[in-house]
Write a protein that holds these residues in place. Sequence first.
Motif, PDB file in Angstrom:
ATOM      1  N   THR A   1       0.808  -1.220   0.000  1.00 40.19           N
ATOM      2  CA  THR A   1       0.000   0.000   0.000  1.00 40.19           C
ATOM      3  C   THR A   1       0.841   1.270   0.000  1.00 40.19           C
ATOM      4  N   ALA A   2       2.158   1.146  -0.069  1.00 42.25           N
ATOM      5  CA  ALA A   2       3.038   2.321   0.024  1.00 42.25           C
ATOM      6  C   ALA A   2       2.754   3.305  -1.104  1.00 42.25           C
ATOM      7  N   SER A   3       2.866   4.573  -0.772  1.00 43.26           N
ATOM      8  CA  SER A   3       2.593   5.634  -1.746  1.00 43.26           C
ATOM      9  C   SER A   3       3.805   5.988  -2.596  1.00 43.26           C
TER      10      SER A   3
ATOM     11  N   GLN B   1       7.873  -2.002  -0.294  1.00 38.29           N
ATOM     12  CA  GLN B   1       8.585  -3.000  -1.084  1.00 38.29           C
ATOM     13  C   GLN B   1       7.883  -3.337  -2.393  1.00 38.29           C
ATOM     14  N   GLY B   2       6.624  -2.922  -2.550  1.00 33.82           N
ATOM     15  CA  GLY B   2       5.919  -3.166  -3.797  1.00 33.82           C
ATOM     16  C   GLY B   2       5.557  -4.613  -4.037  1.00 33.82           C
ATOM     17  N   LYS B   3       5.471  -5.424  -2.975  1.00 35.09           N
ATOM     18  CA  LYS B   3       5.214  -6.854  -3.113  1.00 35.09           C
ATOM     19  C   LYS B   3       4.098  -7.312  -2.173  1.00 35.09           C
ATOM     20  N   TRP B   4       3.239  -8.199  -2.710  1.00 35.22           N
ATOM     21  CA  TRP B   4       2.316  -8.936  -1.856  1.00 35.22           C
ATOM     22  C   TRP B   4       3.101 -10.047  -1.179  1.00 35.22           C
TER      23      TRP B   4
ATOM     24  N   ASP C   1       4.963  -5.852  -7.974  1.00 29.68           N
ATOM     25  CA  ASP C   1       5.730  -5.173  -9.020  1.00 29.68           C
ATOM     26  C   ASP C   1       6.905  -6.048  -9.459  1.00 29.68           C
ATOM     27  N   ALA C   2       6.902  -6.463 -10.730  1.00 32.99           N
ATOM     28  CA  ALA C   2       7.939  -7.367 -11.222  1.00 32.99           C
ATOM     29  C   ALA C   2       9.301  -6.698 -11.283  1.00 32.99           C
ATOM     30  N   THR C   3       9.337  -5.372 -11.286  1.00 28.17           N
ATOM     31  CA  THR C   3      10.619  -4.674 -11.342  1.00 28.17           C
ATOM     32  C   THR C   3      11.269  -4.520  -9.969  1.00 28.17           C
TER      33      THR C   3
END
Length: 281
Positions: free
Chosen positions: A142-144, A150-153, A183-185
């Motif tokens: 949920t980071a803005s 971390q952009g990961k579930w 996010d795959a990146t």
Amino acid sequence: MSNYAIALILALLVGVGIGAGIAQADSGNATSLSQADLINQANAPISSIFQIRLQDAYAPAFQGQLRGQGNLFSIAVGMPLPQYRLLPFPQLSLLTIPAAVTLPLPLGSLTGFGDIRFVDLAVLDAGHSLLFGVGPTFVFPTASDLTTGQGKWQAGPAAAVAFAPRKWLFGILAQNPISFAGDATRPAANALFLQPFITYQLGHGWFVRSEPQMVFDWETNKQQLPVDAGVGRVFKIGPQYVNCFVDPAWNVSGDGPAPRYAITFGFSLLYPNFWGSQAPR
């Protein structure tokens, strides 16, 4: 309205909804805790009383390439779910919302919303003041901003053990969330979070405590090993029980980026008879 504000509102609504639903299933028996029990519950990361925790961790200096100051303000809701016909064991849940994460950057500082964390443990009473808990832990991306999350579930195992002889409380909470989507990146996430906790009661609601949050990152082989010691008190403001503490910490590990030292201020609203007061009469 920004995405992280929407996520914060949804998280709070989910927590309130879960609490309201379970309250209808509670037996309504009031739980009377001694002051010693209340102090222990107020200082355990996973508690058997309903509470709302506000914490602010200020870091004046960082290791590595980061220059400047950092700050983390978080809201945590401890939600004990009582044993009833659909649950074989009592459950202890903790929803942690990083409402404002400030990180130093090479050209200034940035503040944003962080990743929401949730842990839910089924509790087993082994007797002799010894408790065990096992269950899952989750991290929601949920980071803005890229730097505040971390952009990961993530999902993984969690476990806790606590022992409370007389005026002491000893225990540890372990979580190891592992990324499975997102996010795959962004790099994969797989880290062990260890949170040992020790509390000693001084009398009249006062206590000393240590609750470092250690991190062992399996992907980068880096670690954070803080050492802390704090003091606080559980007391009443009118009819409301509260817990206040201050907790300075030093990071003894050289792996960065991480705070070199920090100080945490905590304030909690405690509701030892929450389920009894919510049950229908």
